[in-house]
Structures are given as C-alpha cells and as structure tokens.
Design a protein around this motif. Structure first.
Motif, PDB file in Angstrom:
ATOM      1  N   PHE A  72     -20.641  -6.878 -76.077  1.00  0.00           N
ATOM      2  CA  PHE A  72     -20.547  -5.780 -75.098  1.00  0.00           C
ATOM      3  C   PHE A  72     -21.928  -5.514 -74.483  1.00  0.00           C
ATOM      4  O   PHE A  72     -22.350  -4.355 -74.348  1.00  0.00           O
ATOM      5  N   SER A  73     -22.626  -6.589 -74.138  1.00  0.00           N
ATOM      6  CA  SER A  73     -23.987  -6.413 -73.643  1.00  0.00           C
ATOM      7  C   SER A  73     -24.179  -7.062 -72.279  1.00  0.00           C
ATOM      8  O   SER A  73     -23.457  -8.001 -71.911  1.00  0.00           O
ATOM      9  N   PHE A  74     -25.162  -6.565 -71.562  1.00  0.00           N
ATOM     10  CA  PHE A  74     -25.510  -7.091 -70.228  1.00  0.00           C
ATOM     11  C   PHE A  74     -26.998  -6.843 -70.057  1.00  0.00           C
ATOM     12  O   PHE A  74     -27.441  -5.966 -69.308  1.00  0.00           O
ATOM     13  N   ASN A  75     -27.797  -7.641 -70.753  1.00  0.00           N
ATOM     14  CA  ASN A  75     -29.243  -7.437 -70.760  1.00  0.00           C
ATOM     15  C   ASN A  75     -29.907  -8.031 -69.526  1.00  0.00           C
ATOM     16  O   ASN A  75     -29.550  -9.114 -69.071  1.00  0.00           O
ATOM     17  N   LEU A  76     -30.892  -7.327 -69.051  1.00  0.00           N
ATOM     18  CA  LEU A  76     -31.654  -7.739 -67.863  1.00  0.00           C
ATOM     19  C   LEU A  76     -32.914  -8.456 -68.303  1.00  0.00           C
ATOM     20  O   LEU A  76     -33.607  -7.990 -69.216  1.00  0.00           O
ATOM     21  N   ARG A  77     -33.241  -9.535 -67.614  1.00  0.00           N
ATOM     22  CA  ARG A  77     -34.427 -10.313 -67.991  1.00  0.00           C
ATOM     23  C   ARG A  77     -35.218 -10.728 -66.746  1.00  0.00           C
ATOM     24  O   ARG A  77     -34.665 -10.868 -65.650  1.00  0.00           O
ATOM     25  N   LYS A  78     -36.507 -10.910 -66.984  1.00  0.00           N
ATOM     26  CA  LYS A  78     -37.375 -11.521 -65.968  1.00  0.00           C
ATOM     27  C   LYS A  78     -38.478 -12.237 -66.723  1.00  0.00           C
ATOM     28  O   LYS A  78     -39.131 -11.641 -67.590  1.00  0.00           O
ATOM     29  N   PRO A  79     -38.738 -13.511 -66.415  1.00  0.00           N
ATOM     30  CA  PRO A  79     -39.708 -14.283 -67.198  1.00  0.00           C
ATOM     31  C   PRO A  79     -41.143 -13.777 -67.077  1.00  0.00           C
ATOM     32  O   PRO A  79     -41.898 -13.847 -68.042  1.00  0.00           O
ATOM     33  N   SER A  80     -41.492 -13.254 -65.896  1.00  0.00           N
ATOM     34  CA  SER A  80     -42.879 -12.866 -65.673  1.00  0.00           C
ATOM     35  C   SER A  80     -42.906 -11.678 -64.717  1.00  0.00           C
ATOM     36  O   SER A  80     -42.599 -11.836 -63.528  1.00  0.00           O
ATOM     37  N   VAL A  81     -43.241 -10.522 -65.225  1.00  0.00           N
ATOM     38  CA  VAL A  81     -43.191  -9.323 -64.385  1.00  0.00           C
ATOM     39  C   VAL A  81     -44.457  -9.183 -63.545  1.00  0.00           C
ATOM     40  O   VAL A  81     -45.521  -9.689 -63.888  1.00  0.00           O
ATOM     41  N   GLN A  82     -44.295  -8.452 -62.444  1.00  0.00           N
ATOM     42  CA  GLN A  82     -45.414  -8.162 -61.555  1.00  0.00           C
ATOM     43  C   GLN A  82     -45.609  -6.659 -61.483  1.00  0.00           C
ATOM     44  O   GLN A  82     -44.689  -5.893 -61.799  1.00  0.00           O
ATOM     45  N   TRP A  83     -46.766  -6.255 -61.025  1.00  0.00           N
ATOM     46  CA  TRP A  83     -47.058  -4.831 -60.893  1.00  0.00           C
ATOM     47  C   TRP A  83     -46.000  -4.141 -60.032  1.00  0.00           C
ATOM     48  O   TRP A  83     -45.593  -3.024 -60.284  1.00  0.00           O
ATOM     49  N   SER A  84     -45.499  -4.868 -59.034  1.00  0.00           N
ATOM     50  CA  SER A  84     -44.514  -4.293 -58.113  1.00  0.00           C
ATOM     51  C   SER A  84     -43.140  -4.083 -58.763  1.00  0.00           C
ATOM     52  O   SER A  84     -42.241  -3.512 -58.140  1.00  0.00           O
ATOM     53  N   ASP A  85     -42.968  -4.543 -59.983  1.00  0.00           N
ATOM     54  CA  ASP A  85     -41.713  -4.309 -60.701  1.00  0.00           C
ATOM     55  C   ASP A  85     -41.675  -2.935 -61.368  1.00  0.00           C
ATOM     56  O   ASP A  85     -40.645  -2.560 -61.956  1.00  0.00           O
ATOM     57  N   THR A  86     -42.773  -2.212 -61.284  1.00  0.00           N
ATOM     58  CA  THR A  86     -42.800  -0.849 -61.819  1.00  0.00           C
ATOM     59  C   THR A  86     -41.712  -0.023 -61.139  1.00  0.00           C
ATOM     60  O   THR A  86     -41.710   0.134 -59.919  1.00  0.00           O
ATOM     61  N   ALA A  87     -40.795   0.491 -61.933  1.00  0.00           N
ATOM     62  CA  ALA A  87     -39.624   1.170 -61.379  1.00  0.00           C
ATOM     63  C   ALA A  87     -38.764   1.691 -62.522  1.00  0.00           C
ATOM     64  O   ALA A  87     -39.064   1.475 -63.698  1.00  0.00           O
ATOM     65  N   GLU A  88     -37.689   2.365 -62.146  1.00  0.00           N
ATOM     66  CA  GLU A  88     -36.677   2.781 -63.121  1.00  0.00           C
ATOM     67  C   GLU A  88     -35.465   1.872 -62.948  1.00  0.00           C
ATOM     68  O   GLU A  88     -35.030   1.600 -61.830  1.00  0.00           O
ATOM     69  N   TYR A  89     -34.942   1.399 -64.073  1.00  0.00           N
ATOM     70  CA  TYR A  89     -33.853   0.435 -64.065  1.00  0.00           C
ATOM     71  C   TYR A  89     -32.626   1.060 -64.730  1.00  0.00           C
ATOM     72  O   TYR A  89     -32.711   1.603 -65.832  1.00  0.00           O
ATOM     73  N   PHE A  90     -31.498   0.939 -64.038  1.00  0.00           N
ATOM     74  CA  PHE A  90     -30.261   1.531 -64.527  1.00  0.00           C
ATOM     75  C   PHE A  90     -29.187   0.453 -64.679  1.00  0.00           C
ATOM     76  O   PHE A  90     -28.931  -0.306 -63.746  1.00  0.00           O
ATOM     77  N   CYS A  91     -28.560   0.466 -65.827  1.00  0.00           N
ATOM     78  CA  CYS A  91     -27.379  -0.355 -66.060  1.00  0.00           C
ATOM     79  C   CYS A  91     -26.155   0.485 -65.730  1.00  0.00           C
ATOM     80  O   CYS A  91     -26.133   1.705 -65.984  1.00  0.00           O
ATOM     81  N   ALA A  92     -25.136  -0.124 -65.137  1.00  0.00           N
ATOM     82  CA  ALA A  92     -23.940   0.631 -64.758  1.00  0.00           C
ATOM     83  C   ALA A  92     -22.703  -0.230 -64.948  1.00  0.00           C
ATOM     84  O   ALA A  92     -22.757  -1.454 -64.839  1.00  0.00           O
ATOM     85  N   VAL A  93     -21.605   0.441 -65.204  1.00  0.00           N
ATOM     86  CA  VAL A  93     -20.346  -0.236 -65.503  1.00  0.00           C
ATOM     87  C   VAL A  93     -19.214   0.460 -64.760  1.00  0.00           C
ATOM     88  O   VAL A  93     -19.231   1.690 -64.619  1.00  0.00           O
ATOM     89  N   ASN A  94     -18.265  -0.322 -64.270  1.00  0.00           N
ATOM     90  CA  ASN A  94     -16.999   0.288 -63.892  1.00  0.00           C
ATOM     91  C   ASN A  94     -15.856  -0.606 -64.352  1.00  0.00           C
ATOM     92  O   ASN A  94     -16.050  -1.743 -64.732  1.00  0.00           O
ATOM     93  N   VAL A  95     -14.671  -0.026 -64.364  1.00  0.00           N
ATOM     94  CA  VAL A  95     -13.508  -0.748 -64.858  1.00  0.00           C
ATOM     95  C   VAL A  95     -12.567  -1.017 -63.692  1.00  0.00           C
ATOM     96  O   VAL A  95     -12.660  -0.447 -62.638  1.00  0.00           O
ATOM     97  N   ASP A  96     -11.673  -1.926 -63.884  1.00  0.00           N
ATOM     98  CA  ASP A  96     -10.810  -2.348 -62.785  1.00  0.00           C
ATOM     99  C   ASP A  96     -10.007  -1.221 -62.177  1.00  0.00           C
ATOM    100  O   ASP A  96      -9.699  -1.227 -61.009  1.00  0.00           O
ATOM    101  N   SER A  97      -9.640  -0.251 -62.980  1.00  0.00           N
ATOM    102  CA  SER A  97      -8.733   0.775 -62.470  1.00  0.00           C
ATOM    103  C   SER A  97      -9.447   1.826 -61.638  1.00  0.00           C
ATOM    104  O   SER A  97      -8.819   2.658 -61.039  1.00  0.00           O
ATOM    105  N   GLY A  98     -10.753   1.821 -61.608  1.00  0.00           N
ATOM    106  CA  GLY A  98     -11.513   2.798 -60.838  1.00  0.00           C
ATOM    107  C   GLY A  98     -12.762   2.137 -60.290  1.00  0.00           C
ATOM    108  O   GLY A  98     -13.090   1.012 -60.602  1.00  0.00           O
ATOM    109  N   TYR A  99     -13.476   2.846 -59.464  1.00  0.00           N
ATOM    110  CA  TYR A  99     -14.617   2.247 -58.806  1.00  0.00           C
ATOM    111  C   TYR A  99     -15.926   2.960 -59.070  1.00  0.00           C
ATOM    112  O   TYR A  99     -16.956   2.396 -58.885  1.00  0.00           O
TER     113      TYR A  99
END
Lengths: 113, 116
Positions: A72-99
């Motif tokens: 039940f996972s969906f991990n985010l990856r990046k091999p080499s980060v840059q200064w410009s990647d400074t940010a807030e990251y949000f994982c989100a989910v929806n199910v077929d019956s709704g949007y």
C-alpha cells in the motif's frame, strides 16, 4: 478509515543527495495515486500520477514513484536533488467511485547547497 | 491556458465576521473543488461540484460554511460567522474529468484567511 500517511514531515538534504519520500495509504480496492509539489509562494502542481499499468511512473523534473500494491505504498524518489527542489511534497489518493483527492500531511524538503 | 483564478489572495477578519472567496476554474473544467489547508497539514476537501451540482459536501461545516456554483462555472465559498480555527488557506481546484474517469486537479494560488 481511509487515510494517507507521509512518514517524514521535514527532510533536509544536501545537493546531489538521493531522495525518497514515503507514502502509504489505507484504502481497499483500486486507487489512483498522485504526488503534488508546492514550491515556495506557488500553487500546488502535479509531479506525477499512477492510474494503472507500469507501477514505476516517471514525472517531471526527474522524479519517479513506485506503486507497490502489497505494501500500500507509493514512494517518491529522485536520484540527485537540486536546491530548486526545495518545496513541500504531498501524496494524494482517490478511489474509482469518487474524484476528490485525499491528501497526506505533506513533507517539507529543504535542499542545502 | 489561463489557470484557476482565486480572490482575494489575503483576508484578515475578526471572529464572528463573514468572508467570501471567489474561484474561476479553468475553462471547460466540469469539476470544481474547495479545499481547506491549515498550516502544517495537507489540503482537506470541503466541497466538490460537478457542473453546478454538489457531489460531496460531507466535510463542509454547514452551520457556518456555504458554497455555490450557480452557472456551473465560477464558485463562491462563504464563511459566516468565522471562528479562529478557520484561519487557513482556501484552495480552489478544477479538473476536466467527467463522471467515472479520475483526472488531474489543477489548483489556484489560494486565499489565505487570518481570523483574529
């Protein structure tokens, strides 16, 4: 109850370090998975999404995520980060019956030069 | 292509006062969402419209919050009376998807509300 969990609330990395942000969800059945990013002073924008097919999805700016159904996972990856990647990251989910997306609490990433 | 437009960007009010936020989605997008994002948390859905009908308002505090999308285009979200805990960023989003097909949400820059 349906939920989305992001394990790391604050991450600090040096430039060129590798990044992995965890995301787990608790939904039964089919899900659609997203990662959104919010750069300082900007609106939320889509990094990548998974609906079906190849569980390894590639997004913008060199990001990728892997859907592991058994974990039940969906991990985010990046091999080499840059200064410009400074940010807030949000994982989100929806199910077929709704949007409407159900968001995790977010991970604040700071990349230092 | 123009993005999702929201106004005002910032609003400061005292508790028990009222406030209204406006959103104009991307042209042609059938679905419109209002989310509340409290500092340090992820966005939480308040209400979802499909054209001018409500799809989900289960998390909207209906004693004080109301929203409408009269002509299936722009939308307003109103809070009356405001409480201190309503201090948050109110995000509007829209998507092109039609019923039965999930789609990407496009977000506006948000309206930041401070209740004193």
């Amino acid at each position: 109850a349906q939920s989305v969990s992001q394990h790391n609330h604050h991450v600090i990395l040096s430039e060129a370090a590798s990044l992995e942000l965890g995301c787990n969800y608790s939904y039964g059945g089919t899900v659609n998975l997203f990662w959104y990013v919010q750069y300082p002073g900007q609106h939320l924008q889509l990094l990548l999404k998974y609906f079906s097919g190849d569980p390894l999805v590639k997004g913008i700016k060199g990001f990728e995520a892997e859907f592991i159904k058994s974990k039940f996972s969906f991990n985010l990856r990046k091999p080499s980060v840059q200064w410009s990647d400074t940010a807030e990251y949000f994982c989100a989910v929806n199910v077929d019956s709704g949007y409407a997306l159900n968001f995790g609490k977010g991970t604040s990433l700071l990349v230092t030069p | 292509e123009a993005g999702v437009a929201q106004s005002p960007r910032y609003k400061i009010i005292e508790k028990r006062q009222s406030v209204a936020f406006w959103c104009n989605p991307i042209s042609g997008h059938a679905t419109l969402y209002w989310y509340q994002q409290i500092l340090g948390q992820g966005p939480k859905l308040l209400i979802q419209f499909q054209n001018n009908g409500v799809v989900d308002d289960s998390q909207l505090p209906k004693d004080r919050f109301s929203a409408e999308r009269l002509k299936g285009v722009d939308s307003t979200l109103k809070i009356q009376p405001a409480k201190l805990e309503d201090s948050a960023v109110y995000l509007c989003a829209s998507s092109l998807d039609s019923w039965g097909r999930p789609g990407e949400l496009f977000f506006g820059e948000g309206s930041r509300l401070t209740v004193l």
